[in-house]
Design an enzyme around this catalytic site. Structure first.
Site, short mmCIF file in Angstrom:
data_model
loop_
_atom_site.label_atom_id
_atom_site.label_comp_id
_atom_site.label_asym_id
_atom_site.label_seq_id
_atom_site.Cartn_x
_atom_site.Cartn_y
_atom_site.Cartn_z
N CYS A 104 0.82 -1.22 0.00
CA CYS A 104 0.00 0.00 0.00
C CYS A 104 0.85 1.27 0.00
CB CYS A 104 -0.89 0.04 1.24
SG CYS A 104 -1.10 -1.51 2.05
N GLU A 258 10.72 -3.49 7.97
CA GLU A 258 11.12 -2.13 7.61
C GLU A 258 12.64 -2.02 7.48
OE1 GLU A 258 8.38 -2.61 9.60
OE2 GLU A 258 7.02 -1.61 8.21
N TYR A 297 -5.59 2.85 7.24
CA TYR A 297 -5.39 2.15 8.50
C TYR A 297 -6.64 1.54 9.14
CZ TYR A 297 -0.40 2.35 9.17
OH TYR A 297 0.94 2.09 9.08
N CYS A 300 -6.69 -2.06 6.72
CA CYS A 300 -5.77 -3.17 7.04
C CYS A 300 -5.86 -3.56 8.51
CB CYS A 300 -4.34 -2.85 6.63
SG CYS A 300 -3.49 -1.67 7.69
FE1 SF4 Z 1 -0.51 -1.41 4.12
FE2 SF4 Z 1 -1.42 -1.40 6.60
FE3 SF4 Z 1 1.04 -2.31 6.07
FE4 SF4 Z 1 0.56 0.31 5.92
S1 SF4 Z 1 0.45 -0.99 7.77
S2 SF4 Z 1 1.65 -0.94 4.40
S3 SF4 Z 1 -1.55 0.30 5.15
S4 SF4 Z 1 -0.89 -3.22 5.40
FE FE Z 2 2.52 1.05 7.71
#
Ligand code: SF4
Ligand code: FE
Length: 486
Positions: A104, A258, A297, A300
Site C-alpha cells: 500500500c 522495515e 489504517y 488493514c
Molecule cells: Fe498497508 Fe497497513 Fe502495512 Fe501500511 S500498515 S503498508 S496500510 S498493510
Molecule cells: Fe505502515
C-alpha cells in the site's frame, strides 16, 4: 507481461541484486533467508489474491491510461468506488495475512505523486507529469512492487533540513548533471523496501527556499548503484530462524519488515525525477501521501483485528471461558472498536473528491482522524485480547520443550484447556495472540503512516475553528447575527 502471480513476483525478485544488510551480514536472497520470507509471502498474496476469482473484483481493475487489466496496487483512483474498494481490499488482505502486506505504501506514493506532478506542470510549465505517467504505465504493465519512501532520519528535530550539521540527514540533491541528478541521504522505516523492485522517494516535510535541494522526488530501482538497505530488528525476530510454532504467524510475520534505505551518491536519470527544487510543492506531496496512507489504517488494521478477535474467541472456547458474561462483553467491545476504525476509513473514502488531474483523493481531515483512532483503538483491542488470554500469554513454554522426548508430556498435560481439545490448539492460539499484540506489532499502529502528533497537526489545520466559533456566537447571540453561518 501484465499481472504477476505470487510465484512470478518471487522469481522477479530473485533476478535482482539489491544491497541488503541484516545482523551484520550482507543478505544474498530475500526469497530464501528466513528473516525475510514472511514479508515476501505477505506481499506475494497481493499478487495471488488479485487473480483469485473471489477477490479479483477488489484486487484488480482497469488502467485509466491503457485500458488494460491491472493489479489495484498500481492503480490511480478514478472515483469514490475506487477509494472504497481500496479500503475493502486492505481489510480482506489483513484478514488473510494477519500482518502487513506492505504494498500500500508504494500505491499511495503513486497516487500522491500523480496528482502533485500534474499541479506542478500546470503552474510551473514543467514536464514531470508526463514523465511520471510513462513510469506509471511501466509499473502497471510489469506489475512491480514499489515502496513509498518518505521519512528522513531528521537528525536534530529543532533544525530544518538545510540547517542540519550533517546535510545527509535529509535526502538531498548533491549534483545536477545533463543526464540526471545525484542524491545522498537516507529514508528510515521503509516498509517492504527489501522485497520491492524499486522505491518512489518523496520529501518528508514542508520546505522553504533555503531547503530547495531537499525538495526532491524520484524513482530508483532497488538494486541501483549507491543504494543500500539496512533491515531493522523486530520483537522476537530470532524466532524466525530457530523455531516455527513459537513465531505465532510463521507464514506472514508480525509486521511489514522495515529498512533504512541509504543513498550514497546515487544517480537518478532525469526521466525518473519528479521534483527537483520546487520547494513550494513539497508539503502538498507530503499531505496527499499521508492522507492516502492514513485512509488505509481502518482497512488493514480492521482486517488484522478480525483475525485477532477470532483468535481471542477461539482461545476463550479452548479455555472454557467463552460463555462468561465479561468475556463476551470484551469481545463485543473489540468488535465495536474494529468496526469504528473501518467506518472511519470508509467515511474518508466516501467524502473523497476529484483532483485537477482527474484522479480522486480521500478526505484529509477524516483520514487523519482514522489514523489517530488507530493509535488508540488497536492498543485497546490488544489489551482486551491479552486480558482474555490470561498470563499464559507471557509465560508459555517453548516449542522445543513441548517437543522434547522427556518433558514434552508435561507441557502437553499442563497446557491443556478443556479436555476435548488438544494442548497444541491452545499453544498455537496463544502464540498467534502474542505475535499480534506484543512489541513491534503495536508500535506499527502508533507510528506507521506518521505518529499521532503528525495527525493532530493536520487535523488542526483542517478543523476550521473560526467557523465553529461563529456557529457558537450565532447561537449565543454575540455580535452580528447572520441567518446561516457558511
Ligand atoms: Fe498497508 Fe497497513 Fe502495512 Fe501500511 S500498515 S503498508 S496500510 S498493510
Ligand atoms: Fe505502515
Amino acid at each position: 507481461m501484465s499481472m504477476m502471480t505470487g510465484k512470478q513476483y518471487r522469481e522477479s525478485l530473485s533476478k535482482l541484486k539489491p544491497e541488503i544488510y541484516y545482523m551484520g551480514e550482507r543478505i544474498e536472497s530475500v526469497i530464501t533467508h528466513p528473516a525475510f520470507t514472511p514479508h515476501v509471502n505477505a506481499a506475494a498474496l497481493t499478487y495471488d489474491m488479485a487473480l483469485a476469482p473471489e477477490f479479483e473484483e477488489l484486487l484488480s481493475t482497469k488502467s485509466h491510461l491503457t485500458g488494460e487489466k491491472i493489479n489495484r496496487f498500481t492503480h490511480i483512483h478514478q472515483n469514490h468506488d475506487d477509494l472504497v474498494k481500496k479500503v475493502k481490499m486492505l481489510r480482506a488482505l489483513g484478514q488473510q495475512t494477519g500482518s502487513c502486506f506492505q504494498r500500500c505504501v508504494g500505491f499511495d506514493a503513486l497516487n500522491a505523486t500523480y496528482s502533485v506532478t500534474y499541479d506542478m506542470d500546470k503552474k510551473l510549465g514543467t514536464k514531470y507529469h508526463e514523465q511520471f505517467s510513462s513510469l506509471l504505465k511501466e509499473i502497471q504493465s510489469t506489475d512491480i512492487m514499489i515502496s513509498g519512501a518518505m521519512t528522513d532520519p531528521k537528525g536534530d528535530r529543532r533544525l530544518s533540513p538545510s540547517q542540519q550539521k550533517d546535510p545527509d540527514l535529509y535526502v538531498h540533491i548533491v549534483e545536477k548533471r545533463d543526464d540526471g541528478i545525484v542524491v545522498s541521504g537516507a529514508k528510515a522505516h521503509i516498509t517492504g523496501a527489501v522485497n520491492s523492485h524499486g522505491h518512489l522517494v518523496m520529501p518528508t516535510s514542508a520546505m522553504k527556499k533555503e531547503d530547495a535541494d531537499y525538495a526532491v522526488c524520484f524513482y530508483v530501482p532497488v538494486d541501483a548503484t549507491g543504494v543500500l538497505h539496512i533491515f531493522g530488528r523486530q520483537t522476537n525476530d530470532t524466532r524466525k530462524c530457530d523455531c516455527f510454532l513459537d513465531q505465532g504467524n510463521a507464514e506472514y510475520g508480525i509486521v511489514g519488515g522495515e529498512a533504512l534505505i541509504v543513498f550514497d551518491k546515487a544517480f537518478i536519470p532525469w526521466k525518473h525525477v519528479f521534483m527537483c527544487g520546487e520547494f513550494d510543492f513539497a508539503y502538498e506531496l507530503v499531505e496527499r501521501f499521508a492522507t492516502f496512507h492514513r485512509q488505509n489504517y481502518g482497512g488493514c488494521k480492521a482486517g488484522l483485528s478480525d483475525a485477532l478477535i477470532g483468535a481471542t474467541y477461539a482461545l476463550a472456547q479452548v479455555q472454557g471461558t467463552d460463555r462468561a458474561s465479561h468475556v463476551r462483553d470484551k469481545i463485543v467491545e473489540m468488535v465495536h472498536l474494529t468496526e469504528t476504525l473501518y467506518c472511519c476509513s470508509i467515511a474518508c473514502s466516501c467524502q473523497g473528491y476529484a483532483m485537477p488531474a482527474g484522479c480522486y483523493m480521500a478526505d484529509p481531515l477524516l483520514a487523519n482522524v482514522t489514523k489517530l483512532n488507530v493509535t488508540r483503538h488497536i492498543y485497546e483491542i490488544a489489551r482486551l485480547a491479552q486480558d482474555i488470554t490470561g498470563g499464559i500469554l507471557a509465560t508459555a513454554p517453548a516449542e522445543s520443550d513441548w517437543k522434547d522426548p522427556k518433558i514434552g508430556k508435561y507441557v502437553d498435560k499442563y497446557m491443556k484447556g478443556i479436555a476435548e481439545i488438544p494442548a497444541e490448539t491452545r499453544i498455537r492460539l496463544i502464540r498467534l495472540l502474542e505475535a499480534m499484540t506484543c512489541g513491534t506489532a503495536l508500535a506499527e499502529s502508533m507510528h506507521g503512516a506518521g505518529s499521532p502528533q503528525a495527525q493532530k497537526i493536520m487535523i488542526e489545520r483542517r478543523a476550521n475553528l473560526e467557523r465553529k466559533k461563529r456557529l457558537a456566537e450565532k447561537l449565543a447571540k454575540i455580535g452580528d447575527q447572520p441567518k446561516l453561518v457558511c
